[in-house]
Design an enzyme around this catalytic site. Structure first.
Site, PDB file in Angstrom:
ATOM      1  N   ASP A   1       0.712  -1.437  -0.602  1.00  0.00           N
ATOM      2  CA  ASP A   1      -0.207   0.000  -0.240  1.00  0.00           C
ATOM      3  C   ASP A   1       0.371   1.435   0.130  1.00  0.00           C
ATOM      4  O   ASP A   1       2.178   1.375   0.526  1.00  0.00           O
ATOM      5  CB  ASP A   1      -0.820  -0.474   1.157  1.00  0.00           C
ATOM      6  CG  ASP A   1      -0.606  -0.890   2.300  1.00  0.00           C
ATOM      7  OD1 ASP A   1       0.758  -0.427   2.507  1.00  0.00           O
ATOM      8  OD2 ASP A   1      -1.250  -0.696   3.648  1.00  0.00           O
TER       9      ASP A   1
ATOM     10  N   ASN B   1      -7.912  -2.661  13.479  1.00  0.00           N
ATOM     11  CA  ASN B   1      -9.613  -3.020  13.515  1.00  0.00           C
ATOM     12  C   ASN B   1      -9.021  -4.781  12.663  1.00  0.00           C
ATOM     13  O   ASN B   1     -10.519  -4.625  11.919  1.00  0.00           O
ATOM     14  CB  ASN B   1      -9.805  -2.028  13.139  1.00  0.00           C
ATOM     15  CG  ASN B   1      -9.351  -1.611  11.333  1.00  0.00           C
ATOM     16  OD1 ASN B   1      -8.123  -2.369  10.732  1.00  0.00           O
ATOM     17  ND2 ASN B   1      -9.178  -0.227  11.301  1.00  0.00           N
TER      18      ASN B   1
ATOM     19  N   HIS C   1      -7.332  -4.948   9.852  1.00  0.00           N
ATOM     20  CA  HIS C   1      -7.055  -4.567   8.557  1.00  0.00           C
ATOM     21  C   HIS C   1      -6.456  -5.126   7.974  1.00  0.00           C
ATOM     22  O   HIS C   1      -5.235  -5.558   9.165  1.00  0.00           O
ATOM     23  CB  HIS C   1      -7.056  -3.109   7.736  1.00  0.00           C
ATOM     24  CG  HIS C   1      -5.732  -2.257   8.466  1.00  0.00           C
ATOM     25  ND1 HIS C   1      -5.703  -1.047   8.735  1.00  0.00           N
ATOM     26  CD2 HIS C   1      -4.659  -3.001   9.053  1.00  0.00           C
ATOM     27  CE1 HIS C   1      -4.896  -0.673   9.324  1.00  0.00           C
ATOM     28  NE2 HIS C   1      -3.772  -1.767   9.116  1.00  0.00           N
TER      29      HIS C   1
ATOM     30  N   GLU D   1      -9.844  -2.054   4.860  1.00  0.00           N
ATOM     31  CA  GLU D   1     -10.391  -1.703   5.827  1.00  0.00           C
ATOM     32  C   GLU D   1     -12.158  -2.434   6.108  1.00  0.00           C
ATOM     33  O   GLU D   1     -12.265  -3.225   5.237  1.00  0.00           O
ATOM     34  CB  GLU D   1     -10.484  -0.437   5.919  1.00  0.00           C
ATOM     35  CG  GLU D   1      -9.513   0.565   6.013  1.00  0.00           C
ATOM     36  CD  GLU D   1      -9.152   0.655   7.439  1.00  0.00           C
ATOM     37  OE1 GLU D   1      -8.843  -0.530   7.837  1.00  0.00           O
ATOM     38  OE2 GLU D   1      -7.940   1.873   7.836  1.00  0.00           O
TER      39      GLU D   1
HETATM   40  C1  F6R Z   1       1.573  -1.976   5.984  1.00  0.00           C
HETATM   41  C2  F6R Z   1       0.122  -2.474   6.525  1.00  0.00           C
HETATM   42  C3  F6R Z   1      -0.597  -2.544   7.288  1.00  0.00           C
HETATM   43  C4  F6R Z   1      -0.151  -2.976   8.506  1.00  0.00           C
HETATM   44  C5  F6R Z   1      -0.838  -2.743   9.593  1.00  0.00           C
HETATM   45  C6  F6R Z   1       0.184  -3.534  11.025  1.00  0.00           C
HETATM   46  O1  F6R Z   1       1.565  -1.531   4.792  1.00  0.00           O
HETATM   47  O2  F6R Z   1      -0.849  -2.857   4.764  1.00  0.00           O
HETATM   48  O3  F6R Z   1      -1.679  -3.512   6.900  1.00  0.00           O
HETATM   49  O4  F6R Z   1       0.816  -4.287   8.244  1.00  0.00           O
HETATM   50  O5  F6R Z   1      -1.642  -1.650   9.991  1.00  0.00           O
HETATM   51  O6  F6R Z   1       0.571  -1.928  11.523  1.00  0.00           O
HETATM   52  P1  F6R Z   1       2.362  -1.926  12.554  1.00  0.00           P
HETATM   53  O7  F6R Z   1       2.661  -2.659  12.078  1.00  0.00           O
HETATM   54  O8  F6R Z   1       2.696  -0.157  12.462  1.00  0.00           O
HETATM   55  O9  F6R Z   1       1.146  -2.350  14.214  1.00  0.00           O
END
Ligand code: F6R
Length: 236
Positions: free
Chosen positions: A67, A135, A137, A142
């Protein structure tokens, strides 16, 4: 699904890095799907360390990131391209032309189409590394009424913007939109590693891997993947 428990963050990173390293050693031309965020930082550090010790060679590897924030240029310090450059690419011998991150400043619809085409042309992803959002994702898929299949532009939830606030100087700088690969590319990856760390993620991890499969918890769809490895340190 295989569930590998790790004792702490460092152990989780070593275990996840081991799986990625085995992939790169056995299949040097692998297409790796990569994530940003806090979780993979230690994994990338470990892989870079093994590269420095000449145990790993990334010269044949292609990477496809999950992303990117809409509106942020590659050179922006909070862009995911910048993150990948500083946390990983600059520390290993991957060829830059083989690294793919969505372009946050291109026309979003065209960029989504282009990115799906890139993944298709590469023949899909061999190993997808994922983090888990608070959440539920994965990528920026989302929670919502349905699973989004292809790469798409997404309105980030307040929960996600809050969670990512720590990377920005001011709350209002956190972008509202992002481009993310969809659930099809993730589910079609030959192998998926879901890396999860921290006590605060124990509950959402349980829902994701034991609860009903629902687009309200996008990671729950991973239960249907036939080569999912969860590497988790959620005791502390
Ligand atoms: C980032 C991504 C997100 C993160 C997720 C967890 O490229 O795709 O799905 O993996 O938000 O983020 P952290 O590791 O910061 O808790």
């Amino acid at each position: 699904m295989r569930l590998i428990y790790a004792t702490d963050y460092k152990d989780m990173c070593r275990k996840a890095a081991n799986l990625i390293s085995a992939q790169v050693i056995l299949y040097p031309n692998s297409v790796l799907g990569l994530a940003t965020g806090a979780t993979p930082i230690g994994i990338y550090d470990q892989l870079a360390d093994w590269y420095r010790k000449r145990d790993l060679d990334f010269s044949g590897v292609t990477s496809v990131n999950l992303d990117e924030y809409c509106g942020l240029e590659a050179a922006h310090k909070q862009s995911y391209r910048y993150f990948m450059e500083t946390q990983f690419f600059s520390k290993i011998n991957i060829q830059r032309s083989r690294t793919h991150v969505p372009n946050g400043i291109a026309d979003p619809d065209e960029e989504c189409r282009r990115y799906d085409e890139v993944i298709h042309t590469l023949g899909g992803i061999d190993l997808q590394l994922l983090g888990l959002g608070h959440n539920g994702h994965i990528g920026f898929n989302e929670p919502g009424p349905l699973f989004q299949k292809g790469t798409h532009c997404v309105e980030l939830s307040e929960n996600t913007r809050q969670a990512n606030r720590r990377f920005f100087a001011h709350a209002e700088e956190v972008p509202h939109k992002a481009i993310t690969v969809g659930m099809s590319s993730i589910m079609q990856a030959k192998r998926v590693i879901l890396a999860v760390s921290g006590k605060q993620k124990a509950n959402i991890l349980k829902k994701a891997i034991e609860g009903p499969v629902t687009p309200e918890i996008p990671a729950s769809l991973l239960q249907l993947h036939n080569d999912l490895i969860v590497v988790a340190s959620v005791d502390q």
